[in-house]
Design a protein around this motif. Structure first.
Motif, mmCIF file in Angstrom:
data_model
loop_
_atom_site.group_PDB
_atom_site.id
_atom_site.type_symbol
_atom_site.label_atom_id
_atom_site.label_comp_id
_atom_site.label_asym_id
_atom_site.label_seq_id
_atom_site.Cartn_x
_atom_site.Cartn_y
_atom_site.Cartn_z
ATOM 1 N N LYS A 32 27.971 59.331 -14.441
ATOM 2 C CA LYS A 32 28.793 58.230 -14.977
ATOM 3 C C LYS A 32 28.834 58.260 -16.505
ATOM 4 C CE LYS A 32 28.122 55.245 -10.945
ATOM 5 N NZ LYS A 32 27.704 53.910 -10.454
ATOM 6 N N CYS A 35 25.393 56.222 -17.832
ATOM 7 C CA CYS A 35 24.098 56.384 -17.165
ATOM 8 C C CYS A 35 24.146 57.691 -16.380
ATOM 9 C CB CYS A 35 23.793 55.202 -16.235
ATOM 10 S SG CYS A 35 24.997 55.007 -14.913
ATOM 11 N N CYS A 37 23.800 58.141 -13.108
ATOM 12 C CA CYS A 37 24.166 58.023 -11.687
ATOM 13 C C CYS A 37 25.311 58.985 -11.339
ATOM 14 C CB CYS A 37 24.614 56.601 -11.371
ATOM 15 S SG CYS A 37 23.308 55.390 -11.515
ATOM 16 N N VAL A 49 23.644 53.738 -8.022
ATOM 17 C CA VAL A 49 23.606 52.636 -8.998
ATOM 18 C C VAL A 49 22.243 52.581 -9.687
ATOM 19 C CG1 VAL A 49 25.343 51.189 -7.863
ATOM 20 C CG2 VAL A 49 22.953 51.038 -7.147
ATOM 21 N N CYS A 50 22.213 52.002 -10.884
ATOM 22 C CA CYS A 50 20.979 51.828 -11.646
ATOM 23 C C CYS A 50 21.138 50.580 -12.510
ATOM 24 C CB CYS A 50 20.718 53.066 -12.504
ATOM 25 S SG CYS A 50 21.843 53.177 -13.923
ATOM 26 N N CYS A 53 24.551 50.591 -14.724
ATOM 27 C CA CYS A 53 25.872 50.366 -14.117
ATOM 28 C C CYS A 53 25.893 49.120 -13.224
ATOM 29 C CB CYS A 53 26.386 51.619 -13.405
ATOM 30 S SG CYS A 53 25.293 52.313 -12.176
HETATM 31 ZN ZN LIG Z 1 23.951 53.931 -13.159
#
Ligand SMILES: [Zn+2]
Length: 505
Positions: A32, A35, A37, A49-50, A53
């Motif tokens: 992304k 980030c 991901c 996801v993290c 995001c």
């Molecule tokens: Zn993320």
């Protein structure tokens, strides 16, 4: 087109449409934009996801270098000027699929500006959306206002999970996927021009390789701004925005409908409301959805968690060096290099992969023009009949080149080539393999063997000989046909013709 609002031709002629397009293109990075991901499409919801995001408090974005390079490359391919220092900005709005409450985008200092795309200026085939007749036509430049980088939002799901009838679910896998937004000037004067602009845009972006432009997966999305004004008027009319239309054909239809609707409203004394409208492709109509936010409603301000983005001259030069030859330039060069027609070049550059394959084959062949002809006359037709893409062809471009050389040297006839191509498609094998399997047939240039067959045919058909000698010269064709049949198509037709005429006197 299904429509209930058709202003008279006279009313229609008084107005001209003004169209601008906003295209979002997803960049093909592995991770992304802010980030690490994955950007993979189709993974189970909310698995990529993290904290960044998901927009959790305190999480800080880190800019993806590859996304910047892809965005810059795309902007260069669209003839834009690159801004050395651009600024990320927060675009504030509330939406369930936007957990942060803002989207990181660019606003008054975008990555790139002042580009353009050239389209063919009319006349168009309204069904194909393509230029009727010759592809060599006057060009019209459609300005590109800006190309900027931003993150995508998540996705609301209304089906495919338990309780979908009462609830909406959110998938945040898409949240933070890198996008570029390409905004055109309001230079587009008809739905056909919009269609052509989008076709060119997609073709160019595909050539750069920064996106797969897959509309079904949402990698390319288009919103259209459209207004009408009296012909000759300088001031723009009030515009509406048609959003989230998922094919170029539907965009053309939606614009056609919307232009007629606006003219009808104005002609009957009404006013156009600035609003967002959705297109229903089944009914062929647009429907008002919500009044359009003004730019200031977003409360844009510079993103405090990110430094200004600097793409200096050295980095720009590096990126520019990876810019491939673009479709339009390639077509021109291929016409010059291979002596093919503009139409041939158009077909052969439909995708970069096809053009690459063609060029490597043509370079290896004795007569590049013949390779181009075979692709168009023998290969494309067979592919189309079976619903195959060029990438799925059993005959490779190398195979086409080899067969072209065999025809060129007189080793095989055009008829033999057709039969061999049919066998390739039946067996799903490339030309060299099938040619070997068939025992490398050659058309016969052996005069004495053909002479023998000619004698046999003449002896067996005294009635036709009589007709010929009585002055009916067209009967020669009958003899040539019989000889070709007996030689199983392997005799050289020109030689047969000569011998038949000679023998019949
Ligand atoms: Zn993320």
């Amino acid at each position: 087109m299904a429509t209930s609002v058709e202003p008279s031709a006279g009313a229609r002629a008084k107005y001209e449409p003004v169209i601008g397009l906003e295209v979002h293109v997803q960049l093909l990075t592995a991770s992304k934009i802010f980030c690490s991901c994955s950007t993979r499409f189709g993974d189970p919801p909310n698995t990529n996801v993290c904290p960044v995001c998901l927009g959790l408090p305190g999480a800080l974005p880190v800019l993806n270098r590859k996304a910047v390079e892809f965005a810059t490359l795309a902007a260069m391919s669209l003839n834009c000027e690159i801004r050395e220092t651009s600024i990320f900005a927060r675009k504030n709005y509330f939406y369930p699929d936007l957990p942060k409450g803002y989207q990181i985008s660019q606003y008054d200092k975008p990555l790139a500006e002042h580009g353009f795309i050239e389209i063919e200026a009319g006349p168009f085939d309204s069904v194909q959306g393509k230029l009727a007749g010759t592809p060599v036509a006057p060009k019209k430049k459609i300005g590109i206002t800006r190309v900027h980088l931003e993150e995508d939002a998540g996705k609301s799901l209304h089906e495919g999970f338990a309780g979908a009838s009462e609830q909406t679910a959110i998938d945040l896998n898409r949240s933070g996927v890198p996008l570029i937004e390409i905004v055109s000037e309001p230079d587009i004067a008809s739905p056909e021009e919009a269609y052509d602009y989008l076709t060119r845009l997609k073709e160019i972006i595909l050539y750069t390789g920064v996106s797969d432009c897959n509309m079904e997966e949402g990698s390319l999305r288009c919103d259209a701004n459209v207004s009408v004004r009296l012909r000759g008027e300088k001031k723009f009319g009030t515009k509406t925005e048609v959003k989230n239309v998922n094919s170029f054909r539907f965009i053309r239809e939606a614009l056609e409908y919307e232009i007629e609707r606006q003219i009808e409203v104005i002609e009957s004394g009404g006013k156009i409301t600035q609003e967002t409208r959705l297109y229903n492709s089944v009914e062929g109509k647009t429907y008002g959805m919500r009044s359009k936010e003004q730019a200031h409603d977003y409360r844009y301000f510079p993103e405090p968690d990110l430094l200004p983005l600097v793409v200096d001259e050295k980095w720009q030069a590096q990126i520019r060096s990876t810019l491939p030859e673009l479709p339009e330039a390639r077509r021109k060069r291929m016409v010059a290099d291979y002596g093919i027609t503009a139409q041939d070049a158009h077909v052969l550059t439909l995708t970069k992969s096809l053009a690459d394959q063609f060029e490597s084959a043509a370079k290896a062949a004795k007569n590049p023009k013949r390779v181009a002809n075979l692709v168009q006359s023998e290969l494309m037709g067979r592919l189309k009949a079976r619903g195959l893409e060029i990438e799925q062809s059993p005959i490779s471009m190398k195979g086409v080149a080899e067969s072209a050389d065999l025809v060129e040297s007189g080793a095989i006839s055009g008829k033999m080539l057709k039969d061999l191509y049919d066998l390739c498609f039946e067996r799903g094998k490339d030309f060299p393999e099938v040619y070997a399997e068939q025992g490398r047939p050659q058309q016969s240039g052996d005069t004495s063997a053909i002479e023998k067959i000619v004698d046999e045919v003449i002896a067996a058909n005294p009635k036709q000989v009589e007709q010929y000698r009585a002055g009916k010269k067209t009967v020669a064709g009958f003899f040539v046909g019989q000889v070709m049949k007996l030689s199983k198509g392997q005799a050289n037709p020109q030689l047969v013709n000569q011998l038949v005429t000679k023998k019949l006197g």
